[in-house]
Write a protein that holds these residues in place. Structure first.
Motif, PDB file in Angstrom:
ATOM      1  N   LYS A 678       0.828  -1.211   0.000  1.00  0.00           N
ATOM      2  CA  LYS A 678       0.000   0.000   0.000  1.00  0.00           C
ATOM      3  C   LYS A 678       0.857   1.252   0.000  1.00  0.00           C
ATOM      4  O   LYS A 678       0.555   2.229  -0.704  1.00  0.00           O
ATOM      5  CB  LYS A 678      -0.927  -0.014   1.217  1.00  0.00           C
ATOM      6  N   LEU A 679       1.935   1.216   0.794  1.00  0.00           N
ATOM      7  CA  LEU A 679       2.832   2.360   0.881  1.00  0.00           C
ATOM      8  C   LEU A 679       4.168   1.935   0.279  1.00  0.00           C
ATOM      9  O   LEU A 679       5.036   1.387   0.948  1.00  0.00           O
ATOM     10  CB  LEU A 679       3.003   2.807   2.337  1.00  0.00           C
ATOM     11  N   THR A 680       4.306   2.187  -1.018  1.00  0.00           N
ATOM     12  CA  THR A 680       5.459   1.644  -1.742  1.00  0.00           C
ATOM     13  C   THR A 680       6.734   2.429  -1.498  1.00  0.00           C
ATOM     14  O   THR A 680       7.827   1.868  -1.525  1.00  0.00           O
ATOM     15  CB  THR A 680       5.160   1.619  -3.247  1.00  0.00           C
ATOM     16  N   LYS A 681       6.623   3.735  -1.269  1.00  0.00           N
ATOM     17  CA  LYS A 681       7.811   4.550  -1.068  1.00  0.00           C
ATOM     18  C   LYS A 681       8.366   4.317   0.324  1.00  0.00           C
ATOM     19  O   LYS A 681       7.635   4.372   1.317  1.00  0.00           O
ATOM     20  CB  LYS A 681       7.490   6.024  -1.273  1.00  0.00           C
ATOM     21  N   ARG A 682       9.671   4.094   0.377  1.00  0.00           N
ATOM     22  CA  ARG A 682      10.287   3.700   1.640  1.00  0.00           C
ATOM     23  C   ARG A 682      10.195   4.800   2.692  1.00  0.00           C
ATOM     24  O   ARG A 682       9.944   4.528   3.866  1.00  0.00           O
ATOM     25  CB  ARG A 682      11.754   3.322   1.395  1.00  0.00           C
ATOM     26  N   HIS A 683      10.365   6.068   2.278  1.00  0.00           N
ATOM     27  CA  HIS A 683      10.329   7.151   3.263  1.00  0.00           C
ATOM     28  C   HIS A 683       8.920   7.438   3.756  1.00  0.00           C
ATOM     29  O   HIS A 683       8.734   8.103   4.786  1.00  0.00           O
ATOM     30  CB  HIS A 683      10.963   8.418   2.682  1.00  0.00           C
ATOM     31  N   GLU A 684       7.896   6.955   3.019  1.00  0.00           N
ATOM     32  CA  GLU A 684       6.519   7.140   3.454  1.00  0.00           C
ATOM     33  C   GLU A 684       6.003   5.944   4.253  1.00  0.00           C
ATOM     34  O   GLU A 684       4.948   6.021   4.877  1.00  0.00           O
ATOM     35  CB  GLU A 684       5.610   7.349   2.231  1.00  0.00           C
ATOM     36  N   ARG A 685       6.736   4.861   4.204  1.00  0.00           N
ATOM     37  CA  ARG A 685       6.269   3.620   4.810  1.00  0.00           C
ATOM     38  C   ARG A 685       6.602   3.607   6.303  1.00  0.00           C
ATOM     39  O   ARG A 685       7.724   3.917   6.701  1.00  0.00           O
ATOM     40  CB  ARG A 685       6.936   2.436   4.129  1.00  0.00           C
ATOM     41  N   PRO A 686       5.655   3.239   7.171  1.00  0.00           N
ATOM     42  CA  PRO A 686       5.951   3.152   8.606  1.00  0.00           C
ATOM     43  C   PRO A 686       6.823   1.934   8.900  1.00  0.00           C
ATOM     44  O   PRO A 686       6.882   0.975   8.139  1.00  0.00           O
ATOM     45  CB  PRO A 686       4.569   3.022   9.250  1.00  0.00           C
ATOM     46  N   LEU A 687       7.507   2.001  10.049  1.00  0.00           N
ATOM     47  CA  LEU A 687       8.306   0.864  10.493  1.00  0.00           C
ATOM     48  C   LEU A 687       7.378  -0.196  11.077  1.00  0.00           C
ATOM     49  O   LEU A 687       6.549   0.110  11.946  1.00  0.00           O
ATOM     50  CB  LEU A 687       9.328   1.295  11.543  1.00  0.00           C
ATOM     51  N   THR A 688       7.507  -1.444  10.566  1.00  0.00           N
ATOM     52  CA  THR A 688       6.642  -2.538  11.052  1.00  0.00           C
ATOM     53  C   THR A 688       7.437  -3.405  12.010  1.00  0.00           C
ATOM     54  O   THR A 688       8.552  -3.836  11.711  1.00  0.00           O
ATOM     55  CB  THR A 688       6.129  -3.391   9.881  1.00  0.00           C
TER      56      THR A 688
END
Length: 735
Positions: A678-688
């Motif tokens: 869903k959030l493909t961009k790494r800087h936009e993606r939350p840490l899981t």
């Protein structure tokens, strides 16, 4: 005068004789001249005759005789003196040749007799050769029958078929009236009629084995002629017929214990069966030598075939037994695998179910500890936290032991500060020891490296267990901990003959000795000291309750680190010394960035709050979800909680910084993957981050494969959550 004129005048007697002699001499001369022609023809055709010169001399004699008789024809009339001289010369020559021939015959006759003798000798030799050729032909015929019988006998390895085929083929080859086989009974004292040629179902009657006729046959390895009236030969009623000749031969029974009829005895001594063969009744036929030899050879072949059949039967029994054992082993393996799966499932469920309430207890207690409390309240909260930590340690011990037994536990090798690990253990033990007024001392040898490569967690767990036992079983006195590098001469221990440590430049063996002044050990308790769920009766006191897992886990951890552990005690009430050696790798000089754990801890605690940090918590357990939220809110985070994967995917956005996902949920891993999609961009993606009660390596590997940034094991305290968030924000991964 007239009467005399009418009668024909008679020839004088001499003239009549002369006339007959004249005719006779002519025919004799003709015959004498024809004989030399025949002799010449004979000499020509008999070029190899050794006495040709005798024939020539004999021919000359005959010619001279013929010439004499021919010349004699002219002597019956008036003849001249020349004829008389020729006649005289011919007769003289004839006399000379005849005398020479007579003398020669005196010498020739013995030679002729010797030739006759040689002729008789050659005739005898020829007759002997004819007999030998007959024997050879007979032997070839016998050999053909033997090969045929052997082929038929060995065409099967079933003992019943072998014996029946033997009787049938012998009966057909030798034209027998009857053929029978007597087998020893179970007692070995009788022979039982087992097989016959003409009777399909033998009557099975028995005869004593010690009969003279049986002893006679058994004592010889040749076929023996026996009386047709002997007990073993009375196979069929004769009905007035004259019985045929009967022979008997022994058949060795090899491996009798593996070759039984019904209940044959297991005999170690050599035993024989008896084969009886009978020629047709009312027949003048007798047994020939080659037939007896055939019977003897067949008996030997039957013995060999029976031994092969016995070996086959034994191998078949062994194969069947092996198959049964394999089936049993396979069943046991499946049952063991089922039990292991059931145990693992049970441990997984219990792990999750026990860690979830422990998570709530420890988290809430740690939150409560940071509030304003009275001294009594703080003491109670600290007691709750210590008890909870002890219970969590017991849960870890059970799970670690389970993974150690099935071989799934692996060492987590890495570089660590060895001196700091010892000091941290002392810091954890000292508060408990101070309650019992025990003095704990630590001595690290000067040559002990500060940094080493190994599994820091397992080493500390082993050290904590050993030192904890020393504290547990000591009421007063002191506990000393000594650590140094084991020397080459002290590596071997006579109590562990299988322990072969080999030092090298790449690793060293750490030797740790923990000496206490406690209750000591009874020598009879040594065998069960390292047995799980077992405690020494001398140590199991009211003040030293435990699960009995500590030393068992320590032994397995030490073995996993290529080491050895043992205990020494002089007896009850005289204290105890626990000694263990483990293999550690040599580490190069560490950089200054590698700080001691205490320094890292101080840095982590420096940041006490994370204001504005948006965090989402996905957990299907309401209590666990509420407790985790409470920890994060206490640290200043903006927390969103969800109970399902669909809700998490619907509410997740790039504004969230961290997402805690309980991967024990059925769709936990899938949610982590969907978040990345869903959030493909790494800087936009939350840490899981995985929040789980499963501590096995498979869970960590699965989390790493789906791209999660770390794993947090329940239960979680405030300090642990603070450290997790600090590491995530600083490294974007949990180190």
């Amino acid at each position: 005068m007239e009467s005399c004129n009418c009668i024909e005048p008679q020839l004088p007697p001499d003239e009549l004789l002369s006339k007959y002699q004249y005719i006779s001499d002519f025919f004799i001369a003709l015959a004498y001249f024809s004989i030399p022609l025949e002799l010449i023809y004979f000499v020509k055709k008999s070029a190899v005759f050794p006495y040709r010169w005798v024939l020539v001399q004999f021919g000359a004699f005959i010619v001279l005789c013929g010439a004499t008789h021919l010349i004699n024809l002219w002597t019956f009339t008036i003849h001249s003196r020349t004829v008389a001289i020729v006649m005289t010369t011919a007769k003289i020559l004839t006399a000379v040749v005849s005398c020479a021939t007579a003398l020669m015959l005196v010498h020739i006759i013995p030679d002729l007799l010797s030739v006759k003798t040689r002729e008789l000798f050659l005739k005898n030799k020829a007759a002997e050769l004819d007999r030998e050729m007959g024997l050879i032909r007979t032997q070839e015929e016998t050999g053909r029958h033997v090969r045929m019988l052997t082929h038929e006998i060995r065409s099967t390895l079933d003992r019943h078929t072998i014996l029946k085929t033997t009787l049938v083929e012998l009966g057909r080859t030798l034209s027998l009236e009857e053929c029978a086989l007597w087998m020893p009974t179970r007692t070995g004292l009788e022979l039982q009629l087992a097989y016959t040629l003409r009777q399909q179902n033998p009557v099975g009657y028995t005869v004593p084995i010690h009969l003279p006729v049986i002893n006679q046959v058994f004592s010889s390895n040749r076929a023996v002629k026996i009386s047709p009236n002997s007990p073993v030969a009375r196979l069929r009623p004769l009905a007035g017929k004259y019985p045929g000749e009967v022979v008997a031969v022994r058949v060795p029974l090899l491996h009798l214990s593996n070759f039984q009829i019904n209940d044959w005895p297991e005999l170690s001594t050599k035993r024989y069966a008896l084969m009886v063969l009978m020629l047709p009744s009312d027949s003048a036929r007798q047994w020939h030598t080659y037939e007896l030899e055939l019977v003897e050879v067949v008996a030997d072949q039957v013995a060999v075939a029976l031994s092969h059949a016995a070996i086959l039967e034994e191998s078949m029994r062994a194969r069947d037994l092996l198959m049964e054992q394999n089936v049993a082993l396979d069943l046991a393996r499946r049952e063991a695998e089922t039990a292991i799966r059931a145990r693992n499932d049970f441990l997984a469920v219990m792990n999750h179910e026990m860690r979830t309430p422990m998570h709530a207890i420890i988290a809430l207690s740690s939150l409560l500890q940071e509030t304003e409390l009275t001294p009594e309240q703080r003491l109670m909260v600290e007691t709750i936290l210590k008890s909870s930590n002890l219970l969590a340690t017991l849960i870890n011990d059970v799970l670690d032991l389970s993974r150690l037994e099935d071989g799934s536990l692996q060492l987590d090798l890495g570089s660590f500060n060895l001196h700091s690990a010892f000091r941290e253990v002392i810091n954890l033990i000292r508060p408990i020891a101070s309650v019992k007024k025990l003095v704990v001392t630590l001595h690290l040898a000067p040559d002990l490296p500060e940094y080493a490569t190994g599994d820091e967690k397992r080493l500390m767990q082993t050290l904590l267990n050993v030192v904890g036992n020393a504290v547990k079983f000591s009421k007063e006195g002191s506990i000393s901990i000594t650590a140094f590098v084991a020397k080459a001469e002290s590596l071997r221990d006579p109590r562990a003959p299988d322990f072969f440590p080999v030092p090298s430049d790449n690793h060293f063996f750490l030797r740790v000795q923990v000496k206490d002044t406690g209750s000591g050990i009874n020598p009879q308790d040594y065998p069960k000291l390292f047995t799980k769920f077992a405690q020494s009766q001398s140590l199991a006191t009211k003040n030293s309750a435990g699960s009995g897992l500590g030393l068992a886990i320590c032994k397995r951890f030490v073995n996993l680190m290529d080491g050895h552990i043992w205990l020494e005690s002089e007896g009850l009430g005289k204290g105890c010394t626990a000694i263990f050696m483990v293999k550690l790798g040599v580490t190069e000089c560490c950089t200054e960035s590698k700080l001691p754990p205490a320094t890292n801890a101080s840095m982590n605690h420096a940041q006490t709050a994370f204001p504005g940090l948006k965090v989402m918590v996905m957990d299907d357990n309401g209590v666990s979800r509420m407790v985790t939220k409470g920890l994060l809110v206490h640290l200043g985070c903006d927390v969103t909680t969800v109970s399902s994967g669909d809700e998490c995917l619907r509410l997740i956005s790039q504004d969230h910084h961290v997402v805690f996902i309980d991967v024990c949920m059925y769709d936990g891993y899938e949610v982590a993957l969907r978040v990345h999609e869903k959030l493909t961009k790494r800087h936009e993606r939350p840490l899981t981050v995985a929040l789980t009660a499963n501590s096995d390596k498979a869970t960590k590997d699965h989390c790493r494969r789906v791209g999660m940034n770390g794993v947090v094991l329940k239960p979680v305290s405030v300090d642990k959550m603070r450290t997790v968030l600090s590491d995530l924000l600083e490294h974007r991964n949990l180190v």
